[in-house]
Design an enzyme around this catalytic site. Structure first.
Site, PDB file in Angstrom:
ATOM      1  N   CYS A 139      45.510  64.489  66.470  1.00  0.00           N
ATOM      2  CA  CYS A 139      45.493  64.504  67.938  1.00  0.00           C
ATOM      3  C   CYS A 139      44.526  65.553  68.501  1.00  0.00           C
ATOM      4  O   CYS A 139      43.840  65.293  69.476  1.00  0.00           O
ATOM      5  CB  CYS A 139      46.892  64.769  68.468  1.00  0.00           C
ATOM      6  SG  CYS A 139      48.219  64.140  67.424  1.00  0.00           S
TER       7      CYS A 139
ATOM      8  N   GLU B  55      63.014  63.916  70.134  1.00  0.00           N
ATOM      9  CA  GLU B  55      62.722  62.535  70.533  1.00  0.00           C
ATOM     10  C   GLU B  55      63.349  61.583  69.520  1.00  0.00           C
ATOM     11  O   GLU B  55      63.311  61.840  68.320  1.00  0.00           O
ATOM     12  CB  GLU B  55      61.206  62.315  70.579  1.00  0.00           C
ATOM     13  CG  GLU B  55      60.536  63.092  71.692  1.00  0.00           C
ATOM     14  CD  GLU B  55      59.025  62.879  71.732  1.00  0.00           C
ATOM     15  OE1 GLU B  55      58.453  62.391  70.741  1.00  0.00           O
ATOM     16  OE2 GLU B  55      58.424  63.225  72.766  1.00  0.00           O
TER      17      GLU B  55
ATOM     18  N   SER C  26      60.159  59.475  72.578  1.00  0.00           N
ATOM     19  CA  SER C  26      58.710  59.429  72.448  1.00  0.00           C
ATOM     20  C   SER C  26      58.187  58.412  73.447  1.00  0.00           C
ATOM     21  O   SER C  26      58.874  57.446  73.787  1.00  0.00           O
ATOM     22  CB  SER C  26      58.369  58.988  71.025  1.00  0.00           C
ATOM     23  OG  SER C  26      57.046  58.499  70.989  1.00  0.00           O
TER      24      SER C  26
ATOM     25  N   ASP D 180      50.994  65.693  72.805  1.00  0.00           N
ATOM     26  CA  ASP D 180      51.911  65.603  73.945  1.00  0.00           C
ATOM     27  C   ASP D 180      52.180  66.901  74.711  1.00  0.00           C
ATOM     28  O   ASP D 180      51.988  66.964  75.922  1.00  0.00           O
ATOM     29  CB  ASP D 180      53.273  65.065  73.488  1.00  0.00           C
ATOM     30  CG  ASP D 180      53.177  63.689  72.850  1.00  0.00           C
ATOM     31  OD1 ASP D 180      52.054  63.224  72.578  1.00  0.00           O
ATOM     32  OD2 ASP D 180      54.225  63.086  72.602  1.00  0.00           O
TER      33      ASP D 180
END
Ligand code: FES
Length: 548
Positions: free
Chosen positions: A43, A438, A464, A117
């Site tokens: 990411c 999550e 999520s 995130d």
């Protein structure tokens, strides 16, 4: 910072000379470049390169770049494990660390490079706290993978585990899919949490429209990063601070973007947290009201067929803004970081001919909203339903209660959850987890087994952005603090009414009072370290699960 000319700052100058800075560079405005690079996930893998290009832009515009790093936690790598407890906690640590660097080094302006995130809201929280001219650079989505002739994302990976449990795919298939689902650097490849928050940054006005859309590995990203460096200097020259950008109208627009693009439920937590830092009085009910008025106009996964790369090719978030503006659901009196207005964005937005990703508001992909805020006897302080554009429904079923994600996952994979059940997963809240994990392993398993629409999942944990199905999270007060979710017993009737926006436990008050008198908190306190500190300091999910 006036290090170059202050006689008493000579010792400080000696360290800047040691870094190769000239006196001219010491006199120029300094721009802190916060990168959330870590080598533990795809990411944020491009952030070092991006930081270099931002620095080029800063220098070109007459500033002196100063790069620094923060931590970052991968949601996907920690999902379904105790490591997931670190995820939401990392939002606070990242916000604190960017803030501390800003306070310590007294940058004149700042650029925050974010991807995975928690890094996105964390940076915006820090920007609001520091209130120096700041630009957010969203590093961009991963491209989708291709497996056996179809496009795949990380969503397919998680749902494959459920399909494996019912024999639809083999372990060999799952392993092969894992080799193809994620072809390179970038954030999870559709409108999951990271991309939802990247879009939020555009609509809040902290990130320039058109930059975050560019996928992480696309060549156009480097020039955009340089431009971001220049925008930081321009914002400094204009004295444009986050406090001028983060207005009530800006938050309205950001909520509209989440609703219109079928965004992640995590956006509720993060918007509340950013608003708190910005001194904006945003409530969970306001988010619910706005979401009720805005249909889903993009056909993006997890509720549609398209990926983030498709959105970029179709015209990006600028095209979404144009559609929302022409329908009158966006507020125009907002300030955007690069000096353009929403009308400017709309005027230059171009929808690629034949694109099927972004629709007009009057002919939406799904007429109902993306998210709904429910209250009721099971969640007096509120919770979030991932409505996903479903028409109004009433769902009533027997509770199947689990005190952890792992217990529940085992029951699903063991075939012990059946159609009509209302699965309750508790003691997974901000303080109880701690860390509000999550529940993607659970939702992936349910969808993979074909139970995504027939089983309702209710939890004080969260989801999520990849999760889909009939899911309700952020139940407050959480079980750890003795919320009604702690009192649910196997077989109790739970009622969800989406039109009335209610979540109720159909158990007589006397029976509940008896259960409350008998209730004791489970003996699993985390006694040491960061999770212990977090559990003691974190507030309700209905207030953004911030630490105070
Ligand atoms: Fe990092 Fe999805 S796990 S963006």
């Amino acid at each position: 910072m006036n290090i170059a000319d202050d006689p008493d700052r000579a010792p400080a100058r000696s360290h800047l000379y040691a870094m190769g800075l000239t006196e001219e560079e010491m006199r120029q405005p300094t721009v802190g470049i916060a990168s959330t690079w870590t080598g533990t996930m795809p990411c944020n893998l491009t952030h070092r390169d991006l930081a270099r290009h931002v620095a080029t832009g800063v220098r070109r515009a007459g500033g002196t770049p100063m790069e620094f790093n923060t931590i970052a936690v991968s949601d996907n790598l920690t999902m379904g494990t105790p490591g997931m407890r670190a995820s939401l906690v990392s939002r606070e640590v990242i916000a604190d660390s960017i803030e501390l660097m800003g306070r310590a080094h007294q940058f004149d302006a700042m650029v925050c490079i974010v991807g995975c995130d928690k890094t996105v809201p964390a940076a915006m929280m820090a920007m609001a706290r520091l209130d120096i001219p700041s630009v957010l650079l969203y590093s961009g989505s991963m491209m989708p993978g291709t497996w056996r002739g179809r496009e795949v994302t990380i969503q397919d990976m998680w749902e494959a585990l459920g399909e494996r449990a019912v024999g639809r795919v083999s372990q060999d298939d799952v392993d092969d899919l894992a080799r193809h689902a994620c072809p390179g650097a970038g954030t999870c490849a559709a409108q999951y949490t990271a991309n939802t928050m990247g879009t939020v940054a555009d609509f809040l006005g902290l990130a320039p429209f058109g930059v975050g859309d560019i996928p992480a590995t696309a060549g156009e990203k480097t020039a955009a990063a340089e431009r971001v460096g220049e925008i930081a200097l321009d914002a400094l020259a204009r004295g444009l601070r986050p406090s001028s950008i983060l207005t009530e109208d800006a938050f309205h627009n950001a909520i509209v973007s989440v609703a219109a693009m079928g965004g992640s439920t995590n956006a509720v937590l993060h918007l509340l947290a950013i608003a708190r830092e910005a001194g904006i009085d945003l409530s969970i009910d306001t988010i619910g009201t706005v979401c009720r008025e805005v249909p889903i106009i993009t056909a993006l996964k997890p509720s549609g067929p398209h990926t983030a790369a498709d959105l970029w090719r179709a015209g990006g978030t600028s095209l979404v803004a144009a559609r929302l503006l022409e329908a009158g659901v966006l507020r125009e009196s907002v300030t955007l970081i690069d000096g353009r207005s929403p009308a400017d964005i709309a005027a230059t937005a171009v929808g690629t001919e034949g694109q099927t990703v972004v629709r007009e508001v009057k002919s939406p992909v799904k007429p109902a909203g993306a998210l709904a805020i429910l209250r009721g006897s099971l969640s007096p302080d509120g919770c979030v339903l991932k409505l996903g554009g479903r028409p109004d429904f009433v769902r009533q079923g027997p509770a199947r209660v689990f005190d952890s994600e792992e217990e529940c996952f085992e029951a699903i994979q063991g075939g012990r959850i059946t159609e009509g059940d209302v699965v309750i997963v508790r003691y997974e809240g901000p303080a109880g987890g701690p860390g509000m994990r999550e529940m993607l392993s659970i939702t992936g398993a349910l969808v993979g087994q074909g139970l995504g629409e027939s089983v309702t999942l209710v939890t004080d944990g969260r989801f999520s952005g990849v999760s889909r199905g009939l899911v309700i999270g952020h139940v407050a007060p959480e079980a750890w603090h003795g919320g009604p979710i702690a009192l649910v017993a196997d077989g109790d009737t739970v009622v969800v009414d989406s039109a009335r926006r209610t979540l109720d436990l159909d158990v007589p008050a006397e029976e509940l009072a008896e259960r409350r008198a008998r209730w004791t908190r489970p003996d699993r306190t985390v006694e040491r370290g960061v999770l212990s500190k977090y559990a003691a300091a974190v507030g309700s999910a209905s207030d953004g699960a911030i630490t105070v």
